[in-house]
Design a protein around this motif. Structure first.
Motif, short mmCIF file in Angstrom:
data_model
loop_
_atom_site.label_atom_id
_atom_site.label_comp_id
_atom_site.label_asym_id
_atom_site.label_seq_id
_atom_site.Cartn_x
_atom_site.Cartn_y
_atom_site.Cartn_z
N SER A 1 -17.84 -16.94 -40.86
CA SER A 1 -18.72 -17.24 -39.72
C SER A 1 -17.89 -17.61 -38.51
N ALA A 2 -16.83 -18.40 -38.73
CA ALA A 2 -15.98 -18.83 -37.61
C ALA A 2 -15.33 -17.61 -36.95
N TYR A 3 -14.90 -16.66 -37.77
CA TYR A 3 -14.26 -15.45 -37.25
C TYR A 3 -15.27 -14.65 -36.39
N GLU A 4 -16.49 -14.50 -36.93
CA GLU A 4 -17.52 -13.74 -36.20
C GLU A 4 -17.88 -14.43 -34.89
N LEU A 5 -17.92 -15.75 -34.92
CA LEU A 5 -18.26 -16.47 -33.69
C LEU A 5 -17.15 -16.38 -32.65
N ARG A 6 -15.91 -16.37 -33.12
CA ARG A 6 -14.79 -16.20 -32.19
C ARG A 6 -14.95 -14.89 -31.42
N ILE A 7 -15.36 -13.84 -32.15
CA ILE A 7 -15.57 -12.54 -31.50
C ILE A 7 -16.68 -12.67 -30.45
N LEU A 8 -17.73 -13.42 -30.81
CA LEU A 8 -18.84 -13.61 -29.87
C LEU A 8 -18.39 -14.41 -28.64
N PHE A 9 -17.58 -15.45 -28.85
CA PHE A 9 -17.08 -16.24 -27.71
C PHE A 9 -16.30 -15.34 -26.75
N ARG A 10 -15.43 -14.49 -27.33
CA ARG A 10 -14.62 -13.59 -26.49
C ARG A 10 -15.51 -12.64 -25.71
N LYS A 11 -16.55 -12.15 -26.40
CA LYS A 11 -17.48 -11.20 -25.76
C LYS A 11 -18.18 -11.89 -24.58
N LEU A 12 -18.68 -13.09 -24.81
CA LEU A 12 -19.37 -13.82 -23.73
C LEU A 12 -18.41 -14.09 -22.57
N ASN A 13 -17.18 -14.45 -22.92
CA ASN A 13 -16.17 -14.72 -21.90
C ASN A 13 -15.88 -13.46 -21.08
N ARG A 14 -15.77 -12.32 -21.77
CA ARG A 14 -15.52 -11.05 -21.06
C ARG A 14 -16.67 -10.71 -20.12
N GLU A 15 -17.88 -11.16 -20.50
CA GLU A 15 -19.05 -10.85 -19.66
C GLU A 15 -19.20 -11.82 -18.49
N GLY A 16 -18.21 -12.69 -18.33
CA GLY A 16 -18.18 -13.52 -17.12
C GLY A 16 -18.45 -14.99 -17.33
N ILE A 17 -18.72 -15.39 -18.58
CA ILE A 17 -18.96 -16.82 -18.82
C ILE A 17 -17.62 -17.56 -18.84
N THR A 18 -17.52 -18.60 -18.04
CA THR A 18 -16.33 -19.45 -18.07
C THR A 18 -16.51 -20.42 -19.24
N VAL A 19 -15.46 -20.59 -20.04
CA VAL A 19 -15.60 -21.44 -21.23
C VAL A 19 -14.57 -22.57 -21.22
N ILE A 20 -15.05 -23.77 -21.50
CA ILE A 20 -14.13 -24.87 -21.81
C ILE A 20 -14.43 -25.26 -23.25
N HIS A 21 -13.46 -25.06 -24.10
CA HIS A 21 -13.66 -25.16 -25.54
C HIS A 21 -12.74 -26.26 -26.08
N VAL A 22 -13.33 -27.21 -26.76
CA VAL A 22 -12.55 -28.33 -27.30
C VAL A 22 -12.35 -28.11 -28.80
N THR A 23 -11.14 -28.26 -29.25
CA THR A 23 -10.89 -28.09 -30.69
C THR A 23 -9.65 -28.86 -31.14
N HIS A 24 -9.58 -29.09 -32.46
CA HIS A 24 -8.35 -29.66 -33.02
C HIS A 24 -7.60 -28.56 -33.78
N ASN A 25 -8.18 -27.35 -33.75
CA ASN A 25 -7.61 -26.25 -34.53
C ASN A 25 -6.69 -25.41 -33.65
N TYR A 26 -5.41 -25.48 -33.96
CA TYR A 26 -4.38 -24.81 -33.16
C TYR A 26 -4.58 -23.29 -33.13
N GLU A 27 -4.87 -22.72 -34.29
CA GLU A 27 -5.03 -21.25 -34.36
C GLU A 27 -6.22 -20.79 -33.55
N GLU A 28 -7.29 -21.58 -33.62
CA GLU A 28 -8.50 -21.28 -32.84
C GLU A 28 -8.15 -21.25 -31.35
#
Lengths: 263, 348
Positions: free
Chosen positions: B163-190
Motif C-alpha cells: 500500500s505504501a508503494y502504491e501511495l508513493r506513486i499516487l503522491f508523485r502523480k499528484l505532485n506532477r499535476e501541480g500539487i505542492t507537497v510538504i511531507h513529514v516522515t522519519h523514513n529515509y527511503e521514503e
C-alpha cells in the motif's frame, strides 16, 4: 453456562457473589414494593387525577429542564474539554458542587435566587413568570441538582473526540461553528445522550430541592412523600409503584433510542 | 509559494527553534527526522493551526497569521485520525465542497475519487476501509478542498509495504499535476524516493536543507549519516595548527588530527570503520591518531565484526574475526585505536 462457571477462578467467584449481593440490594426493595402493591391499589392510583397529574408534571418538567439547560451545559462542556484557561480546575469543581451538597440545602439556595425579592424573581415578574410554587421553579430546582451529570458526560465525550478531526475540518474551509455542529457534536453525541438521560432521570426523581421551591403543584416524589406522611406506607406504595413503573418505562425507551443512535 | 521566516514556537517543554525554509510551487519538500523532533508541530504551524511565538509564514505572498484558517486553502493529512468516522467516504470527500458551498458536489466528489482510485468505496464507512484506502480517501478530500498545497504528516507510516508503494506513486502523480507537497516522515527511503528537496530536522531545528543528492553526499546530521552507513560521524570545530599541514578537529573534549584543505570553523568529520585499527598497545606507525578506550560492544557486521570503543567519544572499528581472536578482544577490555589523519573526511 456451566462451562463458563467452570472457567471461573476463586477470586472471580467471590467477586461474582459480592456483585450479585449488590444487584439484589438494588432489585429487592423495588420488587418488594410491587409485591406489596395490590392490583386494586394500582388501579385506584391510575384513576386518581392528583396522582396522574403529579406524575405528568414530573415528566414534563424534568424533560423541559433537561432540554433548556442543555443549551447552556453543552457549550460549557465543549469549552472545558477543549480550552485551557486560568482556574479551569476550579470551574470543574464548581460543576460538581450540586452533587455533594444536601438537596434540601440546594433547594434553599435555589429559592434564594428565585423569590420575588431576588433580581431574577423581579425580572421574571415583569413578564408574568413565577418561579416559587410553579413549574418554572421546579425545573430550576431539578436542573440545579442534575446538571453536573450532563456537563461531566458531555465534557468527557468532547474530550474523547480527537482534536485532529476538528483541525482537518477547519483546513477544509469549515467555519468553527460548522466544525462544532458537523464534527464535534456528532462524534460526542453518545456521551451527551448518556448525560441527557442521566440528567433527566436525576431531575425527575428529585425530591429535596423541589419540595422547598414548590410544595405545590406537586411533583410525583412530593406527592408520594405527602401520602406517606399523611396516610402511611399502605397508601403511598401504589402511587410509588406507579411512578417507578413510569420512570422505568421511560428509562428503557430512552436507552433504546440511545442504543439505536449508537448502532 | 511558501516562505517560513525564522519561526519559533514553544509547546510545553518542546521548542521549534528559528525555522527557515521556502517551498516553490510544484516542489515536493520532505521534512525528515526521528520521532519527537517537532515535525508534526511544524506542519500544524504551517497549516495555521498553531500560532508561532516569533517569525512569520507567507503563503502565496500573504502573511498567514492575518488569515482565517478556513481561508488558507491548505490541506493537512495525518497518519491517523484521518477520515471523519461518522461520515461515509462520499460525505468525507463532499465535506470541503459543502463547507465552501460549491456547486456540482456529486461530480466533483466522483472526479476526486477517481483521481485517487477510491471511486468504488464511496458508500463505505471509514472503519471498513484498509489503511491505504483511508489515505486515498483523505487525499481525494484534500483534492476536493481545492487546495494546491498538501501537508502530509507521516502518511505512509501505518501502511503495509505494498500500500505504501502504491501511495508513493499516487503522491508523485499528484505532485506532477501541480500539487505542492510538504511531507513529514522519519523514513529515509521514503524521503529520498519522493523529495525534490529534503529538510533534516533535529531537536526542533531544521539542520540541513538540500537536494536528496547533496544530503546523501554530505550528511550534516548523525541521523542521515547513520542511514547511509557512515558509522563514525562527528560534529565539531576545525582548527589550524601553526607551521603544520595537519589540522585539529575538536569534538567531545578530544582532538583528532586531520589532513584537509577545509577552512577552520564548525565542521563534520566522518571516518569509515575499516580505516580504524585496534591494538592492545600503542603502536608506532604513520597513523597520527591514537586513542585509548574501553570496548563497549562487539557485533557481527555484514562483513567482519564491528567493535565499539569508548575513547571519550564512541568509535566503531571494523575488524576480521581472526583479528578479534588474535587480539583476544572482549567487552570491557581496554585497547588502543589508531587511524590516519588522511582517512578523516572533513566537510562543512
Amino acid at each position: 453456562m456451566f462451562s463458563t462457571i467452570k472457567n471461573y477462578t476463586p477470586l472471580s467467584l467471590v467477586f461474582t457473589f459480592l456483585g450479585g449481593m449488590l444487584l439484589l440490594f438494588i432489585i429487592a426493595p423495588i420488587t418488594g414494593m410491587y409485591f406489596n402493591t395490590t392490583a386494586a391499589g394500582l388501579t385506584e392510583s391510575i384513576g386518581d387525577e392528583s396522582v396522574r397529574s403529579s406524575i405528568w408534571l414530573s415528566i414534563w418538567t424534568s424533560i423541559g429542564a433537561t432540554i433548556i439547560f442543555s443549551f447552556f451545559a453543552i457549550p460549557l462542556a465543549y469549552i472545558l474539554a477543549r480550552k485551557n484557561f486560568p482556574l479551569k480546575n476550579f470551574v470543574n469543581s464548581i460543576i460538581d458542587i450540586p452533587i455533594i451538597i444536601p438537596h434540601s440545602a440546594a433547594g434553599i439556595a435555589v429559592l434564594g435566587i428565585i423569590t420575588r425579592e431576588s433580581f431574577l424573581g423581579r425580572a421574571a415578574d415583569l413578564i408574568g413568570l413565577r418561579f416559587v410554587g410553579a413549574p418554572a421553579g421546579i425545573m430550576i430546582a431539578m436542573a440545579f441538582v442534575s446538571i453536573p451529570f450532563l456537563i461531566n458526560a458531555a465534557r468527557d465525550g468532547f474530550a474523547a473526540v480527537p482534536e485532529r478531526f476538528e483541525k482537518i475540518a477547519l483546513t477544509m474551509g469549515a467555519s468553527p461553528s460548522r466544525v462544532f455542529f458537523t464534527i464535534s457534536l456528532p462524534l460526542a453525541w453518545r456521551s451527551i445522550l448518556s448525560g441527557l438521560i442521566l440528567m433527566w432521570g436525576r431531575g425527575m426523581s428529585e425530591f429535596g430541592a423541589v419540595i422547598i421551591v414548590a410544595y405545590n403543584p406537586q411533583t410525583a416524589p412530593v406527592m408520594i412523600f405527602e401520602r406517606f406522611t399523611s396516610y402511611g406506607l399502605k397508601y403511598s406504595v401504589p402511587a410509588a409503584a406507579l411512578f417507578v413503573t413510569v420512570c422505568l418505562c421511560l428509562f428503557i425507551i430512552f436507552r433504546m433510542v440511545k442504543k439505536k443512535n449508537n448502532a | 509559494m511558501l516562505n517560513v521566516n525564522n519561526i519559533s514556537l514553544k509547546v510545553g517543554n518542546f521548542e521549534l527553534k528559528e525555522i527557515n525554509f521556502s517551498v516553490d510551487k510544484g516542489e515536493y519538500f520532505v521534512i525528515l527526522g526521528l520521532s519527537g523532533v517537532g515535525k508534526s508541530l511544524l506542519l500544524e504551524t504551517i497549516a495555521g493551526l498553531r500560532k508561532p511565538d516569533n517569525g512569520s509564514i507567507f503563503l502565496r505572498g500573504k502573511d498567514i497569521s492575518k488569515e482565517k484558517i478556513q481561508n488558507l486553502n491548505i490541506s493537512i493529512v495525518y497518519q491517523d485520525a484521518v477520515l471523519f468516522p461518522h461520515k461515509s467516504v462520499y460525505e468525507n470527500i463532499a465535506y470541503p465542497l459543502k463547507s465552501r458551498k460549491a456547486k456540482n458536489i456529486k461530480d466533483e466528489v466522483l472526479r476526486c475519487a477517481a483521481l485517487t482510485g477510491i471511486e468504488d468505496k464511496l458508500g463505505r464507512k471509514p472503519d471498513t476501509l484498509s489503511g491505504g484506502e483511508i489515505q486515498r480517501a483523505a487525499l481525494a478530500r484534500s483534492l476536493a478542498s481545492g487546495s494546491d498545497i498538501f501537508l502530509l504528516d507521516e502518511p505512509l507510516s501505518s501502511l503495509d509495504s505494498k500500500s505504501a508503494y502504491e501511495l508513493r506513486i499516487l503522491f508523485r502523480k499528484l505532485n506532477r499535476e501541480g500539487i505542492t507537497v510538504i511531507h513529514v516522515t522519519h523514513n529515509y527511503e521514503e524521503a529520498v524516493s519522493l523529495a525534490s528537496k529534503i529538510g533534516v530536522m533535529e531537536s526542533g531545528k531544521l539542520v540541513h536543507i538540500d537536494s536528496p543528492q547533496e544530503i546523501l553526499r554530505h550528511p550534516k546530521s548523525e541521523f542521515i549519516a547513520h542511514f547511509i552507513g557512515v558509522k563514525n560521524f562527528l560534529s565539531g570545530v576545525l582548527k589550524t595548527i601553526p607551521e603544520n599541514d595537519l589540522k585539529l578537529f575538536i569534538t567531545g573534549g578530544i582532538g583528532i588530527f586531520v589532513l584537509t584543505e577545509m577552512e577552520p570553523g564548525e565542521a563534520f568529520l566522518a571516518i569509515s570503520p575499516d580505516e580504524i585499527s585496534i591494538s592492545n598497545k600503542t603502536e608506532e606507525s604513520s597513523s597520527r591518531n591514537h586513542f585509548k578506550g574501553k570496548i563497549t560492544d562487539i557485533a557481527r557486521a555484514r562483513l567482519g565484526i564491528d567493535v565499539t570503543i569508548d575513547a571519550g567519544i564512541e568509535f566503531i572499528a571494523l575488524i576480521s574475526t581472526d583479528s578479534l581472536k588474535e587480539l583476544d578482544l572482549e567487552i570491557g577490555k581496554t585497547v588502543w585505536i589508531n587511524f590516519k589523519a588522511s582517512s578523516c573526511k572533513i566537510y562543512k
